[in-house]
Design a protein around this motif. Structure first.
Motif, PDB file in Angstrom:
ATOM      1  N   TYR A  91       2.351  24.606   0.970  1.00  0.00           N
ATOM      2  CA  TYR A  91       2.015  25.490  -0.148  1.00  0.00           C
ATOM      3  C   TYR A  91       0.658  25.205  -0.772  1.00  0.00           C
ATOM      4  O   TYR A  91       0.339  25.709  -1.843  1.00  0.00           O
ATOM      5  N   ARG A  92      -0.154  24.429  -0.106  1.00  0.00           N
ATOM      6  CA  ARG A  92      -1.475  24.120  -0.647  1.00  0.00           C
ATOM      7  C   ARG A  92      -2.350  25.363  -0.720  1.00  0.00           C
ATOM      8  O   ARG A  92      -2.955  25.662  -1.756  1.00  0.00           O
ATOM      9  N   CYS A  93      -2.405  26.107   0.363  1.00  0.00           N
ATOM     10  CA  CYS A  93      -3.264  27.294   0.404  1.00  0.00           C
ATOM     11  C   CYS A  93      -2.743  28.397  -0.514  1.00  0.00           C
ATOM     12  O   CYS A  93      -3.519  29.102  -1.162  1.00  0.00           O
ATOM     13  N   VAL A  94      -1.411  28.541  -0.582  1.00  0.00           N
ATOM     14  CA  VAL A  94      -0.821  29.585  -1.423  1.00  0.00           C
ATOM     15  C   VAL A  94      -1.208  29.378  -2.881  1.00  0.00           C
ATOM     16  O   VAL A  94      -1.573  30.318  -3.595  1.00  0.00           O
ATOM     17  N   ASN A  95      -1.145  28.125  -3.340  1.00  0.00           N
ATOM     18  CA  ASN A  95      -1.437  27.818  -4.736  1.00  0.00           C
ATOM     19  C   ASN A  95      -2.925  27.821  -5.063  1.00  0.00           C
ATOM     20  O   ASN A  95      -3.308  28.057  -6.205  1.00  0.00           O
ATOM     21  N   LYS A  96      -3.754  27.538  -4.082  1.00  0.00           N
ATOM     22  CA  LYS A  96      -5.191  27.405  -4.340  1.00  0.00           C
ATOM     23  C   LYS A  96      -5.986  28.679  -4.081  1.00  0.00           C
ATOM     24  O   LYS A  96      -7.148  28.779  -4.498  1.00  0.00           O
ATOM     25  N   CYS A  97      -5.405  29.646  -3.396  1.00  0.00           N
ATOM     26  CA  CYS A  97      -6.153  30.861  -3.049  1.00  0.00           C
ATOM     27  C   CYS A  97      -6.611  31.587  -4.313  1.00  0.00           C
ATOM     28  O   CYS A  97      -5.780  32.004  -5.131  1.00  0.00           O
ATOM     29  N   ILE A 104       0.847  -1.183   0.000  1.00  0.00           N
ATOM     30  CA  ILE A 104       0.000   0.000   0.000  1.00  0.00           C
ATOM     31  C   ILE A 104       0.888   1.241   0.000  1.00  0.00           C
ATOM     32  O   ILE A 104       2.076   1.170   0.327  1.00  0.00           O
ATOM     33  N   GLY A 105       0.308   2.366  -0.386  1.00  0.00           N
ATOM     34  CA  GLY A 105       1.039   3.618  -0.408  1.00  0.00           C
ATOM     35  C   GLY A 105       0.605   4.538   0.721  1.00  0.00           C
ATOM     36  O   GLY A 105      -0.577   4.599   1.058  1.00  0.00           O
ATOM     37  N   ILE A 106       1.577   5.246   1.286  1.00  0.00           N
ATOM     38  CA  ILE A 106       1.322   6.251   2.307  1.00  0.00           C
ATOM     39  C   ILE A 106       1.981   7.535   1.823  1.00  0.00           C
ATOM     40  O   ILE A 106       3.129   7.514   1.371  1.00  0.00           O
ATOM     41  N   TYR A 107       1.288   8.664   1.916  1.00  0.00           N
ATOM     42  CA  TYR A 107       1.893   9.877   1.396  1.00  0.00           C
ATOM     43  C   TYR A 107       1.449  11.119   2.158  1.00  0.00           C
ATOM     44  O   TYR A 107       0.407  11.138   2.815  1.00  0.00           O
ATOM     45  N   PHE A 108       2.288  12.139   2.053  1.00  0.00           N
ATOM     46  CA  PHE A 108       1.857  13.497   2.354  1.00  0.00           C
ATOM     47  C   PHE A 108       2.151  14.312   1.109  1.00  0.00           C
ATOM     48  O   PHE A 108       3.253  14.246   0.552  1.00  0.00           O
ATOM     49  N   SER A 109       1.173  15.068   0.642  1.00  0.00           N
ATOM     50  CA  SER A 109       1.327  15.832  -0.590  1.00  0.00           C
ATOM     51  C   SER A 109       0.693  17.199  -0.419  1.00  0.00           C
ATOM     52  O   SER A 109      -0.503  17.292  -0.131  1.00  0.00           O
ATOM     53  N   GLY A 110       1.492  18.247  -0.578  1.00  0.00           N
ATOM     54  CA  GLY A 110       0.960  19.591  -0.424  1.00  0.00           C
ATOM     55  C   GLY A 110       0.144  20.027  -1.621  1.00  0.00           C
ATOM     56  O   GLY A 110      -1.012  20.436  -1.502  1.00  0.00           O
ATOM     57  N   THR A 111       0.735  19.909  -2.819  1.00  0.00           N
ATOM     58  CA  THR A 111       0.076  20.417  -4.019  1.00  0.00           C
ATOM     59  C   THR A 111      -0.206  19.349  -5.062  1.00  0.00           C
ATOM     60  O   THR A 111      -0.635  19.663  -6.166  1.00  0.00           O
ATOM     61  N   GLY A 112       0.058  18.081  -4.742  1.00  0.00           N
ATOM     62  CA  GLY A 112      -0.331  16.992  -5.629  1.00  0.00           C
ATOM     63  C   GLY A 112       0.796  16.218  -6.266  1.00  0.00           C
ATOM     64  O   GLY A 112       0.568  15.127  -6.796  1.00  0.00           O
ATOM     65  N   ASN A 113       2.015  16.728  -6.252  1.00  0.00           N
ATOM     66  CA  ASN A 113       3.131  16.025  -6.899  1.00  0.00           C
ATOM     67  C   ASN A 113       3.394  14.656  -6.279  1.00  0.00           C
ATOM     68  O   ASN A 113       3.504  13.647  -6.979  1.00  0.00           O
ATOM     69  N   SER A 114       3.517  14.623  -4.970  1.00  0.00           N
ATOM     70  CA  SER A 114       3.844  13.363  -4.289  1.00  0.00           C
ATOM     71  C   SER A 114       2.690  12.369  -4.377  1.00  0.00           C
ATOM     72  O   SER A 114       2.911  11.162  -4.483  1.00  0.00           O
TER      73      SER A 114
END
Length: 253
Positions: A225-231, A2-12
């Motif tokens: 950087y999730r909020c910075v990119n999505k604002c 299985i995969g486990i991840y943390f991804s801020g803007t979707g790359n990971s």
């Protein structure tokens, strides 16, 4: 697996999904933000973990997750995917050393260069053609890595003493304090903020509160950087003073 991840803007997230599709189609990937992810980890022996490297280090939110759940890693076989905008040295090795402390067996590591998501800085900005090329190169590298793993020779990028030295002197030695703690430097411009509340919903740390027509940041930002990119109003910045180029991986998929 299985995969486990943390991804801020979707790359990971994208990289681990592509990895699992090649390795064992149908294998699920879980974000560390999901409540039940620790239960899934306990039930599986073989894992792949994906995350974005920050200053040649692990995002603080992922570091804390590993420590808080230190009892679930013993005996796990783990392959590590580290995504980055340029170079990290031992991006995979930092997590590998931490997981080994809690009894995990690290089977290999892979560094994947992806489009830069630090949208309030001019450095590393590329046009759409170059960003798409980075993604395609990462996909090809993932396919090759999966073949190597299945042949019993998994790649070892980011692991070992020379990678460690490169990561230490490349960035981590100089920027260690940026990832040692959560940061209070996230800035929200009240003149640009519309109070829509999107940033509050997106924040993995619950670090942003909205109300009375504007949003306010606390001191627990993990620099994803999730909020910075999505604002929608480009009202949020972290390292820079204004948004240069908002990033969304879905634009290239």
């Amino acid at each position: 697996m299985i995969g486990i991840y943390f991804s801020g803007t979707g790359n990971s997230k994208y990289c681990i999904e592509r990895f699992l599709e090649e390795y064992d189609k149908g294998s699920p990937a879980f974000s560390i933000e999901q409540d039940e992810v620790a239960t899934h980890i306990k039930r599986h022996h073989e894992l792949v973990i994906s995350y974005p490297v920050q200053f040649s280090n692990i995002p603080k939110i992922l570091y804390d997750y590993i420590i808080t759940n230190s009892h679930i890693w013993r005996g796990k076989k783990i392959f590590i995917l580290a995504t980055m905008g340029l170079f990290s040295g031992d991006g995979a090795g930092v997590l590998a050393r931490l997981l080994r402390k809690y009894g995990a067996e690290i089977t290999g590591g892979l560094h994947l260069k992806m489009p830069d998501s630090i949208s309030d800085e001019k450095v590393l900005k590329r046009n759409d053609k170059k960003n798409l090329a980075l993604i395609r190169n990462a996909e090809a590298k993932i396919r090759k890595a999966v073949l190597l793993i299945k042949n019993g020779t998994p790649p070892q990028e980011g692991l070992g003493i020379w990678y460690h030295i490169a990561g230490l002197f490349g960035q981590r030695l100089y920027f260690y304090n940026k990832t040692k703690h959560y940061t209070d430097t996230l800035k929200i411009n009240p003149e640009k903020c519309t109070g829509c509340g999107l940033c509050e919903k997106l924040c993995p740390m619950r670090n942003i509160k909205s109300g009375n027509g504007t949003a306010v940041s606390g001191n627990q930002c993990t620099m994803c950087y999730r909020c910075v990119n999505k604002c929608p109003g480009q009202a949020i910045t972290l390292l820079g003073k204004h948004v240069v180029a908002p990033y969304d991986i879905n634009r290239y998929l």
